[in-house]
Design an enzyme around this catalytic site. Structure first.
Site, PDB file in Angstrom:
ATOM      1  N   SER A  31     -50.756 -72.472 -10.961  1.00  0.00           N
ATOM      2  CA  SER A  31     -50.786 -72.188  -9.531  1.00  0.00           C
ATOM      3  C   SER A  31     -49.436 -72.474  -8.887  1.00  0.00           C
ATOM      4  N   GLU A 171     -51.707 -83.962  -7.598  1.00  0.00           N
ATOM      5  CA  GLU A 171     -50.536 -83.829  -6.726  1.00  0.00           C
ATOM      6  C   GLU A 171     -50.670 -84.583  -5.400  1.00  0.00           C
ATOM      7  N   TYR A 173     -53.272 -84.388  -3.284  1.00  0.00           N
ATOM      8  CA  TYR A 173     -54.077 -83.704  -2.266  1.00  0.00           C
ATOM      9  C   TYR A 173     -55.433 -84.416  -2.095  1.00  0.00           C
ATOM     10  N   ARG A 221     -57.914 -79.369 -11.895  1.00  0.00           N
ATOM     11  CA  ARG A 221     -56.550 -79.873 -12.094  1.00  0.00           C
ATOM     12  C   ARG A 221     -56.570 -81.360 -11.815  1.00  0.00           C
ATOM     13  N   HIS A 259     -46.885 -85.429  -4.452  1.00  0.00           N
ATOM     14  CA  HIS A 259     -45.709 -84.881  -3.767  1.00  0.00           C
ATOM     15  C   HIS A 259     -44.846 -85.981  -3.164  1.00  0.00           C
ATOM     16  N   ALA A 317     -45.569 -71.947 -14.374  1.00  0.00           N
ATOM     17  CA  ALA A 317     -45.564 -71.107 -13.166  1.00  0.00           C
ATOM     18  C   ALA A 317     -44.179 -70.500 -13.004  1.00  0.00           C
ATOM     19  N   GLN A 346     -34.235 -73.412  -6.736  1.00  0.00           N
ATOM     20  CA  GLN A 346     -33.432 -72.929  -5.604  1.00  0.00           C
ATOM     21  C   GLN A 346     -34.039 -71.736  -4.860  1.00  0.00           C
ATOM     22  N   TRP A 579     -32.801 -84.953  -3.436  1.00  0.00           N
ATOM     23  CA  TRP A 579     -33.137 -86.382  -3.473  1.00  0.00           C
ATOM     24  C   TRP A 579     -33.031 -86.946  -4.896  1.00  0.00           C
ATOM     25  N   GLY A 650     -18.720 -64.772  -5.250  1.00  0.00           N
ATOM     26  CA  GLY A 650     -17.687 -65.619  -4.672  1.00  0.00           C
ATOM     27  C   GLY A 650     -16.474 -64.837  -4.215  1.00  0.00           C
ATOM     28  N   LEU A 657     -21.568 -70.393  -1.337  1.00  0.00           N
ATOM     29  CA  LEU A 657     -21.840 -69.600  -2.553  1.00  0.00           C
ATOM     30  C   LEU A 657     -22.701 -70.400  -3.514  1.00  0.00           C
TER      31      LEU A 657
HETATM   32  P1  FAD Z   1     -17.403 -67.076 -10.852  1.00  0.00           P
HETATM   33  O1  FAD Z   1     -18.436 -67.894 -11.485  1.00  0.00           O
HETATM   34  O2  FAD Z   1     -16.183 -67.732 -10.318  1.00  0.00           O
HETATM   35  O3  FAD Z   1     -16.964 -65.956 -11.888  1.00  0.00           O
HETATM   36  C1  FAD Z   1     -15.878 -65.105 -11.691  1.00  0.00           C
HETATM   37  C2  FAD Z   1     -15.357 -64.614 -13.029  1.00  0.00           C
HETATM   38  O4  FAD Z   1     -14.377 -63.612 -12.810  1.00  0.00           O
HETATM   39  C3  FAD Z   1     -14.678 -65.698 -13.843  1.00  0.00           C
HETATM   40  O5  FAD Z   1     -15.230 -65.726 -15.152  1.00  0.00           O
HETATM   41  C4  FAD Z   1     -13.210 -65.292 -13.856  1.00  0.00           C
HETATM   42  O6  FAD Z   1     -12.543 -65.653 -15.035  1.00  0.00           O
HETATM   43  C5  FAD Z   1     -13.337 -63.782 -13.732  1.00  0.00           C
HETATM   44  N1  FAD Z   1     -12.138 -63.103 -13.191  1.00  0.00           N
HETATM   45  C6  FAD Z   1     -11.451 -63.408 -12.064  1.00  0.00           C
HETATM   46  N2  FAD Z   1     -10.460 -62.511 -11.887  1.00  0.00           N
HETATM   47  C7  FAD Z   1     -10.530 -61.623 -12.899  1.00  0.00           C
HETATM   48  C8  FAD Z   1      -9.782 -60.474 -13.272  1.00  0.00           C
HETATM   49  N3  FAD Z   1      -8.744 -60.022 -12.554  1.00  0.00           N
HETATM   50  N4  FAD Z   1     -10.139 -59.808 -14.401  1.00  0.00           N
HETATM   51  C9  FAD Z   1     -11.181 -60.211 -15.148  1.00  0.00           C
HETATM   52  N5  FAD Z   1     -11.908 -61.312 -14.846  1.00  0.00           N
HETATM   53  C10 FAD Z   1     -11.597 -61.990 -13.736  1.00  0.00           C
HETATM   54  N6  FAD Z   1     -24.830 -72.695  -8.396  1.00  0.00           N
HETATM   55  C11 FAD Z   1     -26.131 -72.770  -8.263  1.00  0.00           C
HETATM   56  O7  FAD Z   1     -26.738 -71.831  -7.774  1.00  0.00           O
HETATM   57  N7  FAD Z   1     -26.841 -73.863  -8.665  1.00  0.00           N
HETATM   58  C12 FAD Z   1     -26.221 -74.913  -9.229  1.00  0.00           C
HETATM   59  O8  FAD Z   1     -26.887 -75.894  -9.572  1.00  0.00           O
HETATM   60  C13 FAD Z   1     -24.838 -74.869  -9.403  1.00  0.00           C
HETATM   61  N8  FAD Z   1     -24.192 -75.892  -9.958  1.00  0.00           N
HETATM   62  C14 FAD Z   1     -22.850 -75.818 -10.110  1.00  0.00           C
HETATM   63  C15 FAD Z   1     -22.189 -76.887 -10.698  1.00  0.00           C
HETATM   64  C16 FAD Z   1     -20.831 -76.834 -10.893  1.00  0.00           C
HETATM   65  C17 FAD Z   1     -20.151 -78.007 -11.515  1.00  0.00           C
HETATM   66  C18 FAD Z   1     -20.103 -75.688 -10.499  1.00  0.00           C
HETATM   67  C19 FAD Z   1     -18.630 -75.598 -10.716  1.00  0.00           C
HETATM   68  C20 FAD Z   1     -20.740 -74.628  -9.906  1.00  0.00           C
HETATM   69  C21 FAD Z   1     -22.120 -74.691  -9.697  1.00  0.00           C
HETATM   70  N9  FAD Z   1     -22.817 -73.654  -9.100  1.00  0.00           N
HETATM   71  C22 FAD Z   1     -24.155 -73.717  -8.964  1.00  0.00           C
HETATM   72  C23 FAD Z   1     -22.112 -72.527  -8.488  1.00  0.00           C
HETATM   73  C24 FAD Z   1     -22.121 -71.261  -9.350  1.00  0.00           C
HETATM   74  O9  FAD Z   1     -21.649 -71.536 -10.640  1.00  0.00           O
HETATM   75  C25 FAD Z   1     -21.269 -70.226  -8.652  1.00  0.00           C
HETATM   76  O10 FAD Z   1     -21.818 -69.977  -7.385  1.00  0.00           O
HETATM   77  C26 FAD Z   1     -21.226 -68.927  -9.417  1.00  0.00           C
HETATM   78  O11 FAD Z   1     -20.663 -69.133 -10.683  1.00  0.00           O
HETATM   79  C27 FAD Z   1     -20.385 -67.887  -8.675  1.00  0.00           C
HETATM   80  O12 FAD Z   1     -20.458 -66.698  -9.399  1.00  0.00           O
HETATM   81  P2  FAD Z   1     -19.367 -65.554  -9.311  1.00  0.00           P
HETATM   82  O13 FAD Z   1     -19.715 -64.592 -10.381  1.00  0.00           O
HETATM   83  O14 FAD Z   1     -19.278 -65.055  -7.933  1.00  0.00           O
HETATM   84  O15 FAD Z   1     -17.978 -66.254  -9.620  1.00  0.00           O
HETATM   85  P1  NAP Z   2     -19.478 -77.425  -0.711  1.00  0.00           P
HETATM   86  O1  NAP Z   2     -20.908 -77.743  -0.783  1.00  0.00           O
HETATM   87  O2  NAP Z   2     -18.991 -76.555   0.365  1.00  0.00           O
HETATM   88  O3  NAP Z   2     -18.728 -78.810  -0.665  1.00  0.00           O
HETATM   89  C1  NAP Z   2     -17.371 -78.926  -0.512  1.00  0.00           C
HETATM   90  C2  NAP Z   2     -17.032 -80.381  -0.138  1.00  0.00           C
HETATM   91  O4  NAP Z   2     -15.656 -80.494   0.026  1.00  0.00           O
HETATM   92  C3  NAP Z   2     -17.683 -80.813   1.133  1.00  0.00           C
HETATM   93  O5  NAP Z   2     -18.292 -82.077   0.873  1.00  0.00           O
HETATM   94  C4  NAP Z   2     -16.559 -80.933   2.147  1.00  0.00           C
HETATM   95  O6  NAP Z   2     -16.966 -82.079   2.839  1.00  0.00           O
HETATM   96  C5  NAP Z   2     -15.324 -81.091   1.282  1.00  0.00           C
HETATM   97  N1  NAP Z   2     -14.157 -80.362   1.755  1.00  0.00           N
HETATM   98  C6  NAP Z   2     -14.072 -79.073   2.154  1.00  0.00           C
HETATM   99  N2  NAP Z   2     -12.801 -78.766   2.486  1.00  0.00           N
HETATM  100  C7  NAP Z   2     -12.067 -79.885   2.317  1.00  0.00           C
HETATM  101  C8  NAP Z   2     -10.690 -80.200   2.515  1.00  0.00           C
HETATM  102  N3  NAP Z   2      -9.825 -79.307   2.943  1.00  0.00           N
HETATM  103  N4  NAP Z   2     -10.289 -81.449   2.230  1.00  0.00           N
HETATM  104  C9  NAP Z   2     -11.159 -82.378   1.789  1.00  0.00           C
HETATM  105  N5  NAP Z   2     -12.471 -82.131   1.589  1.00  0.00           N
HETATM  106  C10 NAP Z   2     -12.912 -80.896   1.855  1.00  0.00           C
HETATM  107  O7  NAP Z   2     -19.004 -76.771  -2.039  1.00  0.00           O
HETATM  108  P2  NAP Z   2     -19.025 -77.230  -3.544  1.00  0.00           P
HETATM  109  O8  NAP Z   2     -19.437 -78.614  -3.754  1.00  0.00           O
HETATM  110  O9  NAP Z   2     -17.672 -76.851  -3.991  1.00  0.00           O
HETATM  111  O10 NAP Z   2     -20.092 -76.306  -4.191  1.00  0.00           O
HETATM  112  C11 NAP Z   2     -19.917 -74.893  -4.222  1.00  0.00           C
HETATM  113  C12 NAP Z   2     -21.238 -74.228  -4.257  1.00  0.00           C
HETATM  114  O11 NAP Z   2     -21.855 -74.434  -5.528  1.00  0.00           O
HETATM  115  C13 NAP Z   2     -22.148 -74.803  -3.216  1.00  0.00           C
HETATM  116  O12 NAP Z   2     -22.232 -73.963  -2.097  1.00  0.00           O
HETATM  117  C14 NAP Z   2     -23.465 -74.938  -3.906  1.00  0.00           C
HETATM  118  O13 NAP Z   2     -24.402 -74.037  -3.382  1.00  0.00           O
HETATM  119  C15 NAP Z   2     -23.220 -74.620  -5.356  1.00  0.00           C
HETATM  120  N6  NAP Z   2     -23.713 -75.760  -6.105  1.00  0.00           N
HETATM  121  C16 NAP Z   2     -25.022 -76.036  -6.061  1.00  0.00           C
HETATM  122  C17 NAP Z   2     -25.517 -77.110  -6.735  1.00  0.00           C
HETATM  123  C18 NAP Z   2     -26.980 -77.415  -6.704  1.00  0.00           C
HETATM  124  O14 NAP Z   2     -27.373 -78.442  -7.205  1.00  0.00           O
HETATM  125  N7  NAP Z   2     -27.800 -76.584  -6.143  1.00  0.00           N
HETATM  126  C19 NAP Z   2     -24.685 -77.925  -7.453  1.00  0.00           C
HETATM  127  C20 NAP Z   2     -23.331 -77.633  -7.477  1.00  0.00           C
HETATM  128  C21 NAP Z   2     -22.862 -76.553  -6.779  1.00  0.00           C
HETATM  129  P3  NAP Z   2     -16.188 -82.684   4.109  1.00  0.00           P
HETATM  130  O15 NAP Z   2     -15.691 -81.491   4.858  1.00  0.00           O
HETATM  131  O16 NAP Z   2     -17.177 -83.508   4.862  1.00  0.00           O
HETATM  132  O17 NAP Z   2     -15.137 -83.533   3.530  1.00  0.00           O
HETATM  133 FE1  SF4 Z   3     -37.048 -71.263 -12.276  1.00  0.00          FE
HETATM  134 FE2  SF4 Z   3     -34.975 -71.579 -10.604  1.00  0.00          FE
HETATM  135 FE3  SF4 Z   3     -36.207 -69.229 -10.865  1.00  0.00          FE
HETATM  136 FE4  SF4 Z   3     -37.448 -71.219  -9.630  1.00  0.00          FE
HETATM  137  S1  SF4 Z   3     -35.583 -70.211  -8.969  1.00  0.00           S
HETATM  138  S2  SF4 Z   3     -38.312 -69.853 -11.139  1.00  0.00           S
HETATM  139  S3  SF4 Z   3     -36.758 -72.926 -10.852  1.00  0.00           S
HETATM  140  S4  SF4 Z   3     -35.030 -70.306 -12.418  1.00  0.00           S
END
Ligand code: FAD
Ligand code: NAP
Ligand code: SF4
Length: 674
Positions: A31, A171, A173, A221, A259, A317, A346, A579, A650, A657
């Protein structure tokens, strides 16, 4: 689909009789509220959603929760079976599932004190910490009315074509609230002894059986582990299972954690099949089928549980949201092609909790099945996709599936982009599965992949259209390494190019700053159930399943997680997972500082100002996680030569993003091409 025989998963694919219904395999779609239950006009979407899962081979589907009374609804006017016409229109759902060879149960859920409205009812007038409304304690008359309402609701489900009901007793409930001492302080015959506290659950089962007869399945359940103080003891859980069997339920499904529990039970960092031992204990006691649940997402895990006789069926699920053909793929030796649920929450739970329809990060078509067809295009195009991050992978695979000729260019040596860095975080190992899936799909759909190839505008004249998915790069700050302190952008740390020291300041407390802190702590708890349980204080033999949590060990002497804003750290993290990240870092002693100004790096460490005071953080490493900027230079060049292109992920917008948006935009860019 009946009688699927797969050599690899003989237990998973073997038939089973559950009460009066015959199931072709052991997969139950558990569910889950999808956001398509509440209004009649959503039922066509719900019908298509479930019909597609039944066609994909799921043996048994259980709907989201429907309340037997108005006061038991989760929020005002939420899904309920209160009026005679409540299930009008549900025939679409049941017929859709039956036409595709599946069976479907309606879940009856009375939320009790979890109802988010002022008319909530519970055994005692005790407010849940996650709800702003305090319930009123139910009178004897109200309890009797509720018991009767369960029977009436089940009868309506039967008339609407459902094969049975699942009674939601876990859960935290209503029924669970009656069972546990922490929520039941009654002194009448529904409170005190366990026999009294169990009275309502058993009365409900009997009322449903009396209303619907024997040719109707009843699954209960049961909370096998409450994970709250004052929850049931293991002996009480065992006793209840026996009583429920005697009262006439046809199967027991497993519920884990209320929950309001402070222990995570379904997010990515919870080990796979973490709680199958709870189902196993009950299976030893009863003769009816037992269904295991929680963090089962791939056929190997499901098969292992069944082969070890820990359960008779497995409930999933989210994995069936991620891939409706999960069972079919497992049965046809194509389990590598399964789009695995990475337990991120997400697009599913995080959406549902804010009243949005459930979707899926790895499958943007989930919940939109009626809107998005899988048909091939009439006039295929030659498409160049630039960048093999989540956005580019999604676009390339989606386009090739629809018959376009696709070339995917990636400048690095592997696919995945930033998602590779996410998968390097302890507790996020599951994310690798998405890249394995895309690797398989690129092959299966015939996408031509050019790795180690930076795309230039000169290549574009061979394309009808270019999809620019060149992603993001880390934002740089004006801070330099010196002889004592190194400054590292997060990508160089997570890709293993550079190592951090023992005292680290992390600049930026967004999702990536949190993840980098986890990486620095380094405990790979998700791989080891015993370590994970110790860290969260889970002990099945203890009352409520809880003991004192052991602090997480850290690889670092000190980690400071810094942000400029003064709001709570991690405020922007996922609603249902943030959290967990925060607790994990707090357990490991990460110091979270807000309202910070960065003054610079010198040989003493990082100089900051906080609340008007200058401070030195004596660190040897500073990791920059200050957001990202788009890599979008090619857009201007493509425009200059008049090439048609679409920018996604991105590259289009770095702010806010995540992979959910990147993957969805990949699919939508292809749909927009016609
Ligand atoms: P990117 O992932 O940046 O991919 C772009 C690709 O284009 C790269 O492989 C690059 O090499 C390639 N490229 C660039 N220019 C060229 C060119 N000229 N020719 C050929 N190739 C090129 N998102 C979530 O939703 N949930 C999470 O839990 C989460 N955790 C994260 C944890 C970490 C540590 C990080 C770093 C990111 C996390 N993200 C998470 C964010 C997620 O990974 C990004 O939002 C996502 O990868 C963006 O996808 P994208 O394809 O737009 O760009
Ligand atoms: P983010 O969430 O936008 O965080 C960037 C951090 O950098 C903020 O804490 C901001 O806080 C700080 N910052 C921004 N500009 C700055 C500057 N000029 N100087 C100093 N600090 C600065 O982005 P992110 O952590 O890079 O993550 C990118 C995306 O990946 C997120 O949008 C997220 O959705 C995704 N992601 C998701 C997960 C997940 O668990 N769902 C995990 C990892 C990544 P202050 O401005 O307060 O300093
Ligand atoms: Fe699974 Fe994430 Fe899709 Fe939910 S959003 S079904 S947790 S991959």
């Amino acid at each position: 689909m009946t009688g699927m025989k797969g050599m690899s998963y003989p237990n998973l694919l073997s038939p089973l009789k559950l009460g009066p219904i015959h199931l072709p395999n052991r997969v139950v779609m558990g569910s889950m509220h999808t956001g398509m239950e509440d209004w009649p006009w959503q039922l066509s979407d719900l019908a298509t959603f479930y019909a597609e899962r039944a066609a994909g081979g799921v043996g048994l589907i259980i709907t989201g929760g429907f309340s037997p009374t108005l006061r038991g609804t989760l929020y005002p006017l939420a899904s309920n079976v209160t009026f005679p016409w409540s299930l009008w229109g549900h025939r679409k759902v049941t017929e859709g599932v039956h036409a595709n060879g599946g069976k479907i149960l309606l879940q009856l859920l009375h939320a009790g004190r979890y109802s988010v409205h002022p008319f909530s009812q519970a055994p005692s007038a005790l407010r849940a910490r996650i709800n702003r409304f305090t319930p009123t304690a139910m009178s004897d008359t109200q309890i009797n009315h509720t018991i009767r309402a369960y029977g009436t609701a089940a009868k309506r489900a039967q008339q609407a074509g459902y094969d049975g009901v699942e009674i939601m007793g876990s859960e935290g409930y209503l029924l669970n609230q009656f069972l546990a001492r922490c929520t039941n302080q009654r002194t009448d015959h529904y409170g005190g002894s366990f026999e009294n506290r169990a009275r309502l659950s058993l009365a409900v089962v009997r009322a449903v059986r009396a209303a619907c007869g024997d040719d109707f399945a009843i699954v209960y359940r049961q909370s096998m582990l409450d994970l709250v103080e004052g929850g049931l003891s293991a002996a009480e859980v065992d006793q209840l299972a026996l009583w429920l069997e005697a009262a006439g339920v046809d199967a027991l499904n497993t519920g884990i954690g209320w929950h309001e529990s402070k222990v995570p039970t379904i997010v990515t960092s919870v080990p796979r099949a973490a709680f199958s031992d709870c189902s196993a204990r009950i299976k030893q006691l009863v003769d009816i089928p037992v269904i295991a649940s929680n963090r089962i997402n791939v056929p190997e895990v499901a098969e292992t549980i069944l082969a070890a006789e820990q359960a008779d069926l497995v409930s999933m699920a989210r994995p069936l949201l991620a891939d409706s053909a999960w069972v079919q793929k497992a049965a046809s030796g194509q389990s590598q092609q399964i789009n695995v649920c990475i337990a991120c929450n997400q697009a599913c739970l995080d959406h549902v909790f804010i009243g949005k329809k459930a979707g899926c990060l790895v499958n943007p078509r989930a919940g939109r099945e009626r809107e998005i067809s899988l048909a091939a295009v009439a006039s295929p195009k030659t498409l160049h996709v630039v960048g093999a991050g989540p956005a580019g992978l999604s676009a390339a695979v989606e386009a090739a599936r629809r018959g376009h000729r696709v070339m995917l260019y990636e400048r690095s040596a592997k696919i995945g982009g930033q998602f590779n860095l996410a998968a390097a975080i302890p507790g996020k190992e599951e994310f690798k599965a998405t890249l394995v899936y895309y690797q398989q799909q690129l092959r299966a759909t015939g996408v031509q992949v050019q790795l180690n190839t930076a795309y230039t505008v000169g290549l574009a004249d061979k394309a009808d259209h270019v999809i620019l998915a060149s992603g993001v790069q880390p934002r740089q700050l004006a801070m330099q390494s010196n002889a004592k302190v190194q400054v590292i952008p997060y990508d160089q740390l997570l890709s293993g190019q550079r190592q951090a020291g023992r005292r680290v300041a992390v600049i930026g407390a967004g999702g990536i700053g949190f993840d980098v802190s986890s990486y620095l702590i380094g405990s790979d708890s998700s791989q080891v159930n015993a370590t994970w349980r110790a860290q969260w204080g889970v002990e099945t033999a203890a009352d409520g399943g809880l003991v004192a949590a052991a602090p997480a060990q850290s690889n670092c002497e000190a980690i400071y997680l810094l942000q400029r804003k003064t709001t709570k750290h991690g405020k922007g993290l996922g609603l249902t997972s943030g959290w967990v990240h925060r607790s994990h870092l707090q357990h490991a002693g990460v110091e979270m500082l807000g309202g910070v100004d960065y003054l610079g790096v010198d040989e003493q460490g990082l100089q900051i100002k906080q609340a008007g005071l200058k401070k030195t953080l004596a660190v040897d490493t500073v990791v920059i996680c200050a957001g990202q900027t788009s890599v979008d230079g090619l857009a201007r060049e493509l425009e200059a030569v008049g090439q048609g292109f679409t920018v996604i992920g991105g590259a289009k917008l770095a702010a806010e993003l995540d992979a959910k948006r990147a993957i969805r935009e990949g699919m939508e860019a292809v749909l927009a091409l016609g």
